[in-house]
Design an enzyme around this catalytic site. Sequence first.
Site, mmCIF file in Angstrom:
data_model
loop_
_atom_site.group_PDB
_atom_site.id
_atom_site.type_symbol
_atom_site.label_atom_id
_atom_site.label_comp_id
_atom_site.label_asym_id
_atom_site.label_seq_id
_atom_site.Cartn_x
_atom_site.Cartn_y
_atom_site.Cartn_z
ATOM 1 N N LYS A 199 0.854 -1.206 0.000
ATOM 2 C CA LYS A 199 0.000 0.000 0.000
ATOM 3 C C LYS A 199 0.876 1.238 0.000
ATOM 4 O O LYS A 199 1.947 1.248 0.596
ATOM 5 C CB LYS A 199 -0.865 -0.027 1.275
ATOM 6 N N ASP A 230 -10.776 3.290 9.490
ATOM 7 C CA ASP A 230 -10.987 4.710 9.797
ATOM 8 C C ASP A 230 -11.897 5.293 8.716
ATOM 9 O O ASP A 230 -13.123 5.299 8.838
ATOM 10 C CB ASP A 230 -9.627 5.407 9.888
HETATM 11 C C1 R5P Z 1 -2.695 1.926 8.538
HETATM 12 O O1 R5P Z 1 -1.516 1.686 8.488
HETATM 13 C C2 R5P Z 1 -3.661 1.157 9.388
HETATM 14 O O2 R5P Z 1 -3.190 -0.118 9.686
HETATM 15 C C3 R5P Z 1 -5.008 1.078 8.728
HETATM 16 O O3 R5P Z 1 -4.877 0.351 7.524
HETATM 17 C C4 R5P Z 1 -5.522 2.440 8.416
HETATM 18 O O4 R5P Z 1 -5.319 3.322 9.481
HETATM 19 C C5 R5P Z 1 -7.009 2.396 8.103
HETATM 20 O O5 R5P Z 1 -7.418 3.693 7.809
HETATM 21 P P1 R5P Z 1 -8.432 3.977 6.616
HETATM 22 O O6 R5P Z 1 -9.638 3.153 6.885
HETATM 23 O O7 R5P Z 1 -8.690 5.453 6.705
HETATM 24 O O8 R5P Z 1 -7.731 3.625 5.356
#
Ligand code: R5P
Length: 303
Positions: A199, A230
């Site tokens: 990612k 999130d």
């Molecule tokens: C990031 O490194 C975390 O492990 C989550 O993947 C991330 O914080 C999720 O946030 P969102 O739903 O905004 O992509």
Amino acid sequence: MKKYIVFALSGNKKTAKNVAEILNCELGKSSITKFKDGEILAKTLSDVRNKDVILIQSTSKPSNDKLFEILLFVDSVRRMNPKSITLVIPYLGYARQERVSWINEPVSCEVVANIIDTTKADRLLTFDLHHNDIENFFRMPLINLSAVTLFAMSAKKYYESKHIDLSNVTIVSPDHGSNKRVDNLTKLLPHTSKVILNKHRPAPNKAEHFSIDEALVKGKHCLILDDMIDTGGTLISAANLLQKCGSKSIIVMATHSVFSQNCTKKLIAANIKKIIVTNSIEKRLSKDVEQLDISPIIASYFK
Ligand code: R5P
């Protein structure tokens, strides 16, 4: 013989009640009020002398207030000479700011850890911390519990109900940060396979994934496991890629339902068949989201 008393502050009230019931111990009374200028007053209304105090509170939104409630409440408790104080912070706010991403940024999580250390609690229990390095920020003993056993049970039940054999299931890590968690889940779900996605974040709260070898997920039922949801951007981007590669179905599991925007509809629109989270953050969620209870895991630590 331990004499436990369990408290909740403004968050995690159900969890505290459940834990007190499982441990068959007193559920303490606390009082949280705000002065006109916004200052907080948090105190115990129960006698804690010579008792083993368990305080359960995630520092989720509003993170700063919830953190301050903990600091002030622990001070009020300490002044009554309890036998011990255990902080249970299932979701630790600021955990994602655990490193400097740009030269002028603070390591906010370390700052928060230093503040929590000033409570001089005997230990801290957390759940599925965003990054293992965070444990090193604390001086107090830290026990990082995991919801992975709950997810394994839930996944088995789900795939059994759909008559899907686990050998056709691939557990997906949406980034390298969730790799260890995914390994642990894979071990509990024999015959499943595993894929790690790459990612990158072109901008804050935006997520994009690099393409993968299609053969890894073509015809597979994919289960994406993350520490938190999130905005939902990470899972939606991962789901889009998996579908492009020919996955058969996608479900998602994450410990912490931050849900800072109401992203459930977007997750469903991305053809995600099931969304499963825990109640580490207690909030009302859409009926499309299944919530697993972490109380038995917390309680079993004290048994
Ligand atoms: C990031 O490194 C975390 O492990 C989550 O993947 C991330 O914080 C999720 O946030 P969102 O739903 O905004 O992509």
